[in-house]
Design a protein around this motif. Sequence first.
Motif, PDB file in Angstrom:
ATOM      1  N   ALA B  12      -6.583  32.249  14.010  1.00  0.00           N
ATOM      2  CA  ALA B  12      -6.695  33.488  14.790  1.00  0.00           C
ATOM      3  C   ALA B  12      -7.755  33.338  15.872  1.00  0.00           C
ATOM      4  N   LYS B  13      -8.843  32.683  15.519  1.00  0.00           N
ATOM      5  CA  LYS B  13      -9.932  32.477  16.479  1.00  0.00           C
ATOM      6  C   LYS B  13      -9.464  31.610  17.650  1.00  0.00           C
ATOM      7  N   LEU B  15      -6.384  31.237  18.792  1.00  0.00           N
ATOM      8  CA  LEU B  15      -5.482  32.038  19.630  1.00  0.00           C
ATOM      9  C   LEU B  15      -6.262  33.039  20.485  1.00  0.00           C
ATOM     10  N   PHE B  16      -7.248  33.646  19.851  1.00  0.00           N
ATOM     11  CA  PHE B  16      -8.051  34.641  20.572  1.00  0.00           C
ATOM     12  C   PHE B  16      -8.807  33.980  21.733  1.00  0.00           C
ATOM     13  N   GLU B  18      -8.068  31.332  23.345  1.00  0.00           N
ATOM     14  CA  GLU B  18      -7.116  30.986  24.413  1.00  0.00           C
ATOM     15  C   GLU B  18      -6.818  32.204  25.281  1.00  0.00           C
ATOM     16  N   SER B  19      -6.632  33.348  24.616  1.00  0.00           N
ATOM     17  CA  SER B  19      -6.332  34.567  25.380  1.00  0.00           C
ATOM     18  C   SER B  19      -7.530  34.980  26.244  1.00  0.00           C
ATOM     19  N   VAL B  20      -8.732  34.665  25.775  1.00  0.00           N
ATOM     20  CA  VAL B  20      -9.938  34.948  26.576  1.00  0.00           C
ATOM     21  C   VAL B  20      -9.972  34.044  27.809  1.00  0.00           C
ATOM     22  N   ASP B  21      -9.630  32.775  27.596  1.00  0.00           N
ATOM     23  CA  ASP B  21      -9.630  31.820  28.718  1.00  0.00           C
ATOM     24  C   ASP B  21      -8.571  32.159  29.760  1.00  0.00           C
ATOM     25  N   GLU B  22      -7.547  32.877  29.347  1.00  0.00           N
ATOM     26  CA  GLU B  22      -6.448  33.187  30.266  1.00  0.00           C
ATOM     27  C   GLU B  22      -6.693  34.427  31.125  1.00  0.00           C
ATOM     28  N   LEU B  23      -7.836  35.055  30.974  1.00  0.00           N
ATOM     29  CA  LEU B  23      -8.090  36.265  31.766  1.00  0.00           C
ATOM     30  C   LEU B  23      -8.016  35.932  33.259  1.00  0.00           C
ATOM     31  N   THR B  27      -9.600  40.499  36.781  1.00  0.00           N
ATOM     32  CA  THR B  27     -10.291  41.056  35.615  1.00  0.00           C
ATOM     33  C   THR B  27     -11.719  40.521  35.531  1.00  0.00           C
ATOM     34  N   LEU B  28     -11.872  39.212  35.770  1.00  0.00           N
ATOM     35  CA  LEU B  28     -13.213  38.616  35.720  1.00  0.00           C
ATOM     36  C   LEU B  28     -14.113  39.217  36.792  1.00  0.00           C
ATOM     37  N   THR B  30     -13.844  42.256  38.024  1.00  0.00           N
ATOM     38  CA  THR B  30     -14.217  43.612  37.575  1.00  0.00           C
ATOM     39  C   THR B  30     -15.335  43.555  36.541  1.00  0.00           C
ATOM     40  N   LEU B  31     -15.241  42.583  35.637  1.00  0.00           N
ATOM     41  CA  LEU B  31     -16.293  42.429  34.623  1.00  0.00           C
ATOM     42  C   LEU B  31     -17.638  42.105  35.276  1.00  0.00           C
ATOM     43  N   ASN B  32     -17.583  41.261  36.299  1.00  0.00           N
ATOM     44  CA  ASN B  32     -18.812  40.901  37.010  1.00  0.00           C
ATOM     45  C   ASN B  32     -19.439  42.134  37.666  1.00  0.00           C
TER      46      ASN B  32
END
Lengths: 204, 117
Positions: B12-13, B15-16, B18-23, B27-28, B30-32
């Motif tokens: 699960a970690k 997969l998670f 990977e989904s974080v790396d795909e942002l 989006t990045l 906006t986060l900044n």
Amino acid sequence: MSAESACFAVSCVSEQTTGTRALQKEQQLNRFLAEVERRALRIAEIGVRDRDDALDLVQDAMIKLARNYSDRSSDEWTPLFYRILQNGVRDWHRRQAVRNRVMVWFGRGKRDDEDFDIVAAAPDPMGRSPDEELQNSEAMDSLENAVRELPLRQREAFMLRTFEGLDVAGTAVAMGCSEGSVKTHYSRAIHSLRDTLREHDETV
Amino acid sequence: MKQSDEKLAQEAKVLFDESVDELDAATLSTLNQSRQKALAELHAPPTQWLRWVPAAAMATAAFLVVTIILPGPANIPSVPADVTDMEILLGEDSIEMLEDLEFYAWIDMLEQENDVG
């Protein structure tokens, strides 16, 4: 050196030290937020199923942490940040429940095409083959759906322990409960996920 | 924790992450921006006094309601004592009584004698 100039020099050094300390604190907080923000966004997104709402929640959590807890030790920031974020997610669910009741009252439901995300439908930027992308995407979708089906506290415990990597004590602070409760929620979450994902694999 | 549970958590970690790396870049970005807003809070002036604004507003509203809107016993007109005294002093009857003070004393003496008799 006269007494006045000595006092002035001491005052200048004191202000310089305070300024340097403030700058260090800002840089430290910047590093912390930059390190945690992407995972926090995905955790919030799994919780609320909406990227824009998740971005708002993460921003609120960042601002509240900076405003209220920036003077705390940096070791405390992670559980505090996630506590603020989880509270935000819970408030979001409460507001949604009220909103849904009002919308049902006025007879307005959500349209099926509102969930379509044109950016998500774009090609994979990591250059994986469509098959690999599909496989990982499906696996993550299954996992996300299974996590979303968990009761709220189990979901929080699982995401904080597994995705964010918090230890039991940190998770307890973030969830505002005892360490024993964290262990119970996490254990139940793992068992539920295993059952749900097994069912999904058998169905596929 | 069982080995199978650990394996599930690890998968699960992965997969998670990977989904974080795909942002995506938007989006990045906006986060900044959100992070910069949060850091700007460190330089914002303290706003502790703002917490008292709602309480002060409520107290003022309650005071106005009690003093202006709600009717109370204070609305009953009271007669000042000095005005009453003035009316007695200036009344015509009182002056006549003072003028015939001997007559009233004589009547009083007669009544006392009758009572004794």
